[in-house]
Design a protein around this motif. Structure first.
Motif, PDB file in Angstrom:
ATOM      1  N   GLY A  50       0.319   9.536  -1.394  1.00 39.33           N
ATOM      2  CA  GLY A  50       1.480   8.827  -0.857  1.00 39.33           C
ATOM      3  C   GLY A  50       1.087   7.525  -0.184  1.00 39.33           C
ATOM      4  O   GLY A  50       1.866   6.584  -0.125  1.00 39.33           O
ATOM      5  N   THR A  51      -0.144   7.462   0.313  1.00 39.73           N
ATOM      6  CA  THR A  51      -0.649   6.275   1.008  1.00 39.73           C
ATOM      7  C   THR A  51      -2.054   5.961   0.516  1.00 39.73           C
ATOM      8  O   THR A  51      -2.841   6.871   0.288  1.00 39.73           O
ATOM      9  CB  THR A  51      -0.684   6.513   2.537  1.00 39.73           C
ATOM     10  N   ALA A  52      -2.324   4.670   0.336  1.00 41.00           N
ATOM     11  CA  ALA A  52      -3.662   4.235  -0.078  1.00 41.00           C
ATOM     12  C   ALA A  52      -4.019   2.958   0.671  1.00 41.00           C
ATOM     13  O   ALA A  52      -3.144   2.226   1.130  1.00 41.00           O
ATOM     14  CB  ALA A  52      -3.698   3.996  -1.590  1.00 41.00           C
ATOM     15  N   THR A  53      -5.303   2.695   0.787  1.00 37.09           N
ATOM     16  CA  THR A  53      -5.777   1.465   1.423  1.00 37.09           C
ATOM     17  C   THR A  53      -6.653   0.694   0.449  1.00 37.09           C
ATOM     18  O   THR A  53      -7.214   1.271  -0.496  1.00 37.09           O
ATOM     19  CB  THR A  53      -6.584   1.758   2.704  1.00 37.09           C
ATOM     20  N   LEU A  54      -6.777  -0.608   0.677  1.00 34.90           N
ATOM     21  CA  LEU A  54      -7.653  -1.465  -0.097  1.00 34.90           C
ATOM     22  C   LEU A  54      -7.878  -2.747   0.686  1.00 34.90           C
ATOM     23  O   LEU A  54      -7.262  -2.963   1.728  1.00 34.90           O
ATOM     24  CB  LEU A  54      -7.080  -1.771  -1.481  1.00 34.90           C
ATOM     25  N   SER A  55      -8.758  -3.608   0.184  1.00 30.22           N
ATOM     26  CA  SER A  55      -9.046  -4.881   0.845  1.00 30.22           C
ATOM     27  C   SER A  55      -8.473  -6.023   0.016  1.00 30.22           C
ATOM     28  O   SER A  55      -8.462  -5.956  -1.217  1.00 30.22           O
ATOM     29  CB  SER A  55     -10.553  -5.077   1.001  1.00 30.22           C
ATOM     30  N   PHE A  56      -8.007  -7.067   0.707  1.00 31.88           N
ATOM     31  CA  PHE A  56      -7.453  -8.262   0.067  1.00 31.88           C
ATOM     32  C   PHE A  56      -8.198  -9.501   0.550  1.00 31.88           C
ATOM     33  O   PHE A  56      -8.584  -9.586   1.717  1.00 31.88           O
ATOM     34  CB  PHE A  56      -5.973  -8.454   0.436  1.00 31.88           C
ATOM     35  N   ASP A  57      -8.331 -10.474  -0.333  1.00 32.18           N
ATOM     36  CA  ASP A  57      -8.811 -11.808   0.024  1.00 32.18           C
ATOM     37  C   ASP A  57      -7.667 -12.766  -0.289  1.00 32.18           C
ATOM     38  O   ASP A  57      -7.258 -12.898  -1.444  1.00 32.18           O
ATOM     39  CB  ASP A  57     -10.055 -12.181  -0.777  1.00 32.18           C
ATOM     40  N   CYS A  58      -7.168 -13.415   0.744  1.00 35.60           N
ATOM     41  CA  CYS A  58      -6.020 -14.317   0.599  1.00 35.60           C
ATOM     42  C   CYS A  58      -6.426 -15.775   0.752  1.00 35.60           C
ATOM     43  O   CYS A  58      -5.620 -16.625   1.153  1.00 35.60           O
ATOM     44  CB  CYS A  58      -4.938 -13.939   1.604  1.00 35.60           C
ATOM     45  N   GLY A  59      -7.698 -16.067   0.485  1.00 38.98           N
ATOM     46  CA  GLY A  59      -8.183 -17.448   0.541  1.00 38.98           C
ATOM     47  C   GLY A  59      -8.028 -18.042   1.925  1.00 38.98           C
ATOM     48  O   GLY A  59      -8.434 -17.453   2.922  1.00 38.98           O
ATOM     49  N   PHE A  60      -7.401 -19.201   2.000  1.00 44.00           N
ATOM     50  CA  PHE A  60      -7.177 -19.937   3.246  1.00 44.00           C
ATOM     51  C   PHE A  60      -6.492 -19.084   4.311  1.00 44.00           C
ATOM     52  O   PHE A  60      -6.714 -19.260   5.500  1.00 44.00           O
ATOM     53  CB  PHE A  60      -6.343 -21.188   2.928  1.00 44.00           C
ATOM     54  N   TYR A  61      -5.668 -18.127   3.880  1.00 46.51           N
ATOM     55  CA  TYR A  61      -4.868 -17.339   4.819  1.00 46.51           C
ATOM     56  C   TYR A  61      -5.634 -16.179   5.439  1.00 46.51           C
ATOM     57  O   TYR A  61      -5.178 -15.580   6.400  1.00 46.51           O
ATOM     58  CB  TYR A  61      -3.592 -16.842   4.138  1.00 46.51           C
ATOM     59  N   GLY A  62      -6.795 -15.836   4.881  1.00 45.65           N
ATOM     60  CA  GLY A  62      -7.612 -14.786   5.477  1.00 45.65           C
ATOM     61  C   GLY A  62      -7.914 -13.648   4.528  1.00 45.65           C
ATOM     62  O   GLY A  62      -7.551 -13.673   3.353  1.00 45.65           O
ATOM     63  N   SER A  63      -8.574 -12.657   5.055  1.00 46.37           N
ATOM     64  CA  SER A  63      -8.885 -11.445   4.286  1.00 46.37           C
ATOM     65  C   SER A  63      -8.815 -10.263   5.233  1.00 46.37           C
ATOM     66  O   SER A  63      -8.895 -10.419   6.451  1.00 46.37           O
ATOM     67  CB  SER A  63     -10.266 -11.553   3.634  1.00 46.37           C
ATOM     68  N   GLY A  64      -8.658  -9.106   4.670  1.00 44.31           N
ATOM     69  CA  GLY A  64      -8.570  -7.902   5.491  1.00 44.31           C
ATOM     70  C   GLY A  64      -8.093  -6.728   4.676  1.00 44.31           C
ATOM     71  O   GLY A  64      -7.980  -6.795   3.450  1.00 44.31           O
ATOM     72  N   THR A  65      -7.799  -5.645   5.363  1.00 39.91           N
ATOM     73  CA  THR A  65      -7.365  -4.424   4.692  1.00 39.91           C
ATOM     74  C   THR A  65      -5.850  -4.399   4.529  1.00 39.91           C
ATOM     75  O   THR A  65      -5.118  -5.085   5.247  1.00 39.91           O
ATOM     76  CB  THR A  65      -7.811  -3.173   5.468  1.00 39.91           C
ATOM     77  N   GLY A  66      -5.418  -3.590   3.597  1.00 41.44           N
ATOM     78  CA  GLY A  66      -3.993  -3.379   3.374  1.00 41.44           C
ATOM     79  C   GLY A  66      -3.717  -1.907   3.221  1.00 41.44           C
ATOM     80  O   GLY A  66      -4.558  -1.155   2.716  1.00 41.44           O
ATOM     81  N   THR A  67      -2.562  -1.485   3.677  1.00 42.09           N
ATOM     82  CA  THR A  67      -2.128  -0.106   3.517  1.00 42.09           C
ATOM     83  C   THR A  67      -0.873  -0.108   2.665  1.00 42.09           C
ATOM     84  O   THR A  67       0.093  -0.823   2.975  1.00 42.09           O
ATOM     85  CB  THR A  67      -1.830   0.551   4.883  1.00 42.09           C
ATOM     86  N   LEU A  68      -0.893   0.660   1.583  1.00 45.34           N
ATOM     87  CA  LEU A  68       0.237   0.785   0.673  1.00 45.34           C
ATOM     88  C   LEU A  68       0.822   2.176   0.810  1.00 45.34           C
ATOM     89  O   LEU A  68       0.081   3.161   0.849  1.00 45.34           O
ATOM     90  CB  LEU A  68      -0.213   0.582  -0.777  1.00 45.34           C
ATOM     91  N   THR A  69       2.154   2.251   0.865  1.00 43.43           N
ATOM     92  CA  THR A  69       2.835   3.535   0.926  1.00 43.43           C
ATOM     93  C   THR A  69       3.838   3.583  -0.209  1.00 43.43           C
ATOM     94  O   THR A  69       4.701   2.711  -0.315  1.00 43.43           O
ATOM     95  CB  THR A  69       3.554   3.714   2.281  1.00 43.43           C
ATOM     96  N   ALA A  70       3.710   4.589  -1.088  1.00 43.90           N
ATOM     97  CA  ALA A  70       4.559   4.688  -2.274  1.00 43.90           C
ATOM     98  C   ALA A  70       5.506   5.877  -2.179  1.00 43.90           C
ATOM     99  O   ALA A  70       5.160   6.923  -1.632  1.00 43.90           O
ATOM    100  CB  ALA A  70       3.688   4.825  -3.512  1.00 43.90           C
ATOM    101  N   THR A  71       6.702   5.682  -2.740  1.00 46.21           N
ATOM    102  CA  THR A  71       7.679   6.763  -2.867  1.00 46.21           C
ATOM    103  C   THR A  71       8.279   6.683  -4.267  1.00 46.21           C
ATOM    104  O   THR A  71       8.217   5.644  -4.924  1.00 46.21           O
ATOM    105  CB  THR A  71       8.809   6.661  -1.820  1.00 46.21           C
ATOM    106  N   GLN A  72       8.859   7.779  -4.712  1.00 49.70           N
ATOM    107  CA  GLN A  72       9.443   7.836  -6.042  1.00 49.70           C
ATOM    108  C   GLN A  72      10.735   8.606  -6.016  1.00 49.70           C
ATOM    109  O   GLN A  72      10.870   9.603  -5.322  1.00 49.70           O
ATOM    110  CB  GLN A  72       8.457   8.516  -7.006  1.00 49.70           C
ATOM    111  N   ASN A  73      11.711   8.126  -6.814  1.00 51.55           N
ATOM    112  CA  ASN A  73      12.972   8.819  -7.011  1.00 51.55           C
ATOM    113  C   ASN A  73      13.319   8.671  -8.487  1.00 51.55           C
ATOM    114  O   ASN A  73      13.898   7.669  -8.886  1.00 51.55           O
ATOM    115  CB  ASN A  73      14.066   8.233  -6.110  1.00 51.55           C
ATOM    116  N   GLY A  74      12.917   9.634  -9.295  1.00 52.68           N
ATOM    117  CA  GLY A  74      13.111   9.538 -10.740  1.00 52.68           C
ATOM    118  C   GLY A  74      12.223   8.448 -11.307  1.00 52.68           C
ATOM    119  O   GLY A  74      11.021   8.434 -11.076  1.00 52.68           O
ATOM    120  N   THR A  75      12.839   7.481 -12.026  1.00 54.30           N
ATOM    121  CA  THR A  75      12.053   6.378 -12.591  1.00 54.30           C
ATOM    122  C   THR A  75      11.962   5.198 -11.631  1.00 54.30           C
ATOM    123  O   THR A  75      11.268   4.230 -11.910  1.00 54.30           O
ATOM    124  CB  THR A  75      12.644   5.892 -13.927  1.00 54.30           C
ATOM    125  N   ALA A  76      12.670   5.273 -10.517  1.00 53.21           N
ATOM    126  CA  ALA A  76      12.607   4.201  -9.511  1.00 53.21           C
ATOM    127  C   ALA A  76      11.517   4.534  -8.493  1.00 53.21           C
ATOM    128  O   ALA A  76      11.372   5.675  -8.077  1.00 53.21           O
ATOM    129  CB  ALA A  76      13.952   4.057  -8.803  1.00 53.21           C
TER     130      ALA A  76
END
Length: 158
Positions: free
Chosen positions: A37-63
């Motif tokens: 339901g939740t995952a983490t990863l790292s992002f590099d956003c160039g000039f804006y910075g870098s760091g970790t991200g947390t993603l939270t997913a949900t599902q309702n049928g095909t949506a």
């Protein structure tokens, strides 16, 4: 006139109701679920910075929806609710790509990490999605971030 024994009619009725209920439950589709339901990863956003991200997913049928918070981008000024347009690109089943997008976010105080979502997309049973990039547009300014790590504990499986 034949007399019914007390309780026998009630027992038959209860048995019929129990069989009908069991049959209905057996035919009901299983509730869709995404794992993890939740995952983490790292992002590099160039000039804006870098760091970790947390993603939270949900599902309702095909949506499906994915919400994201990342320390890779911090807001230099306060940002009002629903004013961040975001597109999250994910690999789909290891080869193609799919996108989740939306313009939904909580109010973000100055100096705080950017949170966005829920971002909406479509899925089918068995889809394996892993984030590869994020585009965030605030006040006409675009920040493009690339994933620099794999999702942990792994891709979303719908």
């Amino acid at each position: 006139m034949k007399h019914l024994r007390p309780g026998r009619c009630g027992l038959r009725t209860a048995l019929v109701v129990a069989v009908a209920t069991a049959g209905t439950l057996a035919m009901a589709p299983a509730a869709p679920a995404v794992t993890p339901g939740t995952a983490t990863l790292s992002f590099d956003c160039g000039f804006y910075g870098s760091g970790t991200g947390t993603l939270t997913a949900t599902q309702n049928g095909t949506a499906a929806t994915i919400s994201l918070s990342t320390s890779a981008i911090t807001s230099p000024i306060a940002i009002g609710a629903n004013s961040v347009a975001s597109t999250l690109t994910l690999t789909k089943n290891g080869s193609g790509t799919t996108q989740f997008s939306g313009k939904s976010n909580p109010a973000i105080p100055a100096g705080s990490p950017v949170s966005t979502g829920p971002l909406s997309g479509k899925v089918t049973a068995g889809d394996r999605l892993e984030a590869t990039s994020l585009k965030v547009v605030v006040f006409g300014i675009t920040a493009t971030c690339k994933a620099t790590s794999k999702q942990s504990p792994g891709p979303f499986v719908f």
